[in-house]
Design an enzyme around this catalytic site. Structure first.
Site, PDB file in Angstrom:
ATOM      1  CG  HIS A 194      50.663  44.264  60.746  1.00 39.91           C
ATOM      2  ND1 HIS A 194      50.627  44.254  62.129  1.00 39.91           N
ATOM      3  CD2 HIS A 194      51.968  44.095  60.421  1.00 39.91           C
ATOM      4  CE1 HIS A 194      51.843  44.072  62.602  1.00 39.91           C
ATOM      5  NE2 HIS A 194      52.679  43.979  61.590  1.00 39.91           N
ATOM      6  CE  LYS A 217      54.549  40.598  68.183  1.00 44.26           C
ATOM      7  NZ  LYS A 217      55.271  40.176  66.951  1.00 44.26           N
ATOM      8  CE1 TYR A 223      56.482  49.467  58.488  1.00 42.46           C
ATOM      9  CE2 TYR A 223      58.017  49.074  60.275  1.00 42.46           C
ATOM     10  CZ  TYR A 223      56.805  48.827  59.670  1.00 42.46           C
ATOM     11  OH  TYR A 223      55.923  47.953  60.228  1.00 42.46           O
ATOM     12  CG  HIS A 238      59.801  47.181  65.760  1.00 39.35           C
ATOM     13  ND1 HIS A 238      59.904  47.842  64.559  1.00 39.35           N
ATOM     14  CD2 HIS A 238      58.697  46.400  65.661  1.00 39.35           C
ATOM     15  CE1 HIS A 238      58.905  47.492  63.771  1.00 39.35           C
ATOM     16  NE2 HIS A 238      58.169  46.609  64.421  1.00 39.35           N
ATOM     17  NE  ARG A 268      53.644  44.017  67.469  1.00 35.92           N
ATOM     18  CZ  ARG A 268      54.539  44.626  68.231  1.00 35.92           C
ATOM     19  NH1 ARG A 268      54.135  45.258  69.349  1.00 35.92           N
ATOM     20  NH2 ARG A 268      55.819  44.635  67.917  1.00 35.92           N
ATOM     21  NE  ARG A 279      53.448  47.057  64.164  1.00 34.83           N
ATOM     22  CZ  ARG A 279      53.958  47.445  65.323  1.00 34.83           C
ATOM     23  NH1 ARG A 279      53.297  48.305  66.077  1.00 34.83           N
ATOM     24  NH2 ARG A 279      55.130  46.996  65.744  1.00 34.83           N
TER      25      ARG A 279
END
Length: 302
Positions: free
Chosen positions: A248, A175, A283, A274, A151, A251
């Site tokens: 993004h 994150k 995806y 993730h 990111r 990404r």
């Protein structure tokens, strides 16, 4: 008898609660306040106050918003704002019960990500050789985003020490402060070498700023590169080769090209950072769409 506190005062205290106790961003707080002012106006126009808040009243307000053209994402944000408010009001004794848990947000229709095809990615990364410090930074930013799928905020937080040239990897803090190690391809490493040798010193100046001494990427004034400037770097680099994408989008492209090349979903999940495979499964939809297109073009009985 003490007069009830005006709604504006409640919202002000609620905003302080969001910022101080919950650590919500100023952007989130402003959005919640705008939504809740709309709710208060709706309640007032129908002769109700905050103390009357219940599920039917909120659902009626949300229904009117949908009829007025509000999107699913807007309604979902309003539900989140009301849930946070009713939890706060229940804690403060304004509400006898908290109706928030009984409010359901609309399911989100997730759009398929826009990705560059592999030819476009090659065009984006194999253009004119960068010369100035800013051009070197832009090239390294785009190369690293596409090579690693990180990111843009993760990229801006990278330090020089996070890059391991002996293993061709970069350490990323994602994150929830979850750390992961991501492989980096040789073209991206070459771009980073050019940036750190010929670009970064020019922006750091003779001394550099102590608050960004270890930052991998620097902005125009020698501080750590900010997210907004990193996004502009991507747009500027891609505009120069007549492409339009965002950080993004790179990404998304990296994830899709990995799956198209045979990588398994679990590996791509770890690559992207993730926490759940459900976030990565979008995806596979992109890959299936491309497979369907190829099937329709190539199979004699498609």
């Amino acid at each position: 008898m003490t007069a009830p506190e005006p709604p504006s005062g409640v919202l002000e205290r609620f905003a302080e609660h969001l910022t101080g106790e919950l650590g919500r961003s100023p952007h989130t707080v402003r959005g919640y306040q705008a939504d809740l002012r709309s709710l208060l106006q709706d309640l007032d126009s129908r002769g109700h106050t905050l103390a009357d808040l219940d599920v039917p009243l909120v659902r009626a307000w949300l229904s009117r918003a949908r009829e007025a053209g509000a999107s699913r994402s807007t309604v979902a944000r309003r539900v989140a704002a009301v849930r946070a408010l009713t939890r706060y009001l229940y804690r403060e004794g304004v509400l006898a019960t908290d109706p928030g848990p009984r409010l359901a947000a609309p399911s989100q229709q997730r759009a398929l990500p826009v990705v560059l095809d592999e030819g476009q990615a090659a065009t984006a990364l194999e253009g004119r050789a960068p010369e100035t410090p800013v051009e070197l930074r832009r090239h390294a930013v785009v190369e690293l985003l596409y090579a690693t799928g990180i990111r843009v905020a993760e990229l801006c937080a990278l330090d020089l020490a996070d890059l391991d040239r002996s293993r061709n990897t970069v350490r990323v803090l994602g994150k929830g402060d979850k750390e992961r190690t991501v492989p980096v391809g040789l073209p991206a490493l070459d771009a980073l070498d050019a940036w750190t040798a010929r670009g970064r010193p020019g922006l750091a100046g003779p001394v550099g700023r102590p608050d960004s001494a270890g930052a991998l990427f620097l902005g125009a004034r020698g501080g750590r590169l900010g997210v907004r400037q990193a996004r502009e770097d991507v747009h500027a680099h891609l505009r120069a080769v007549s492409l339009d994408s965002a950080p993004h989008g790179l990404r998304h492209s990296a994830a899709t090209h990995l799956l198209n090349g045979g990588a398994d979903l679990r590996s791509v999940q770890e690559f992207l950072g993730h926490s759940s495979p459900r976030s990565t499964q979008i995806y596979t939809h992109v890959s299936v769409d491309r497979l369907r297109s190829a099937y329709q073009q190539a199979h004699p009985r498609a």
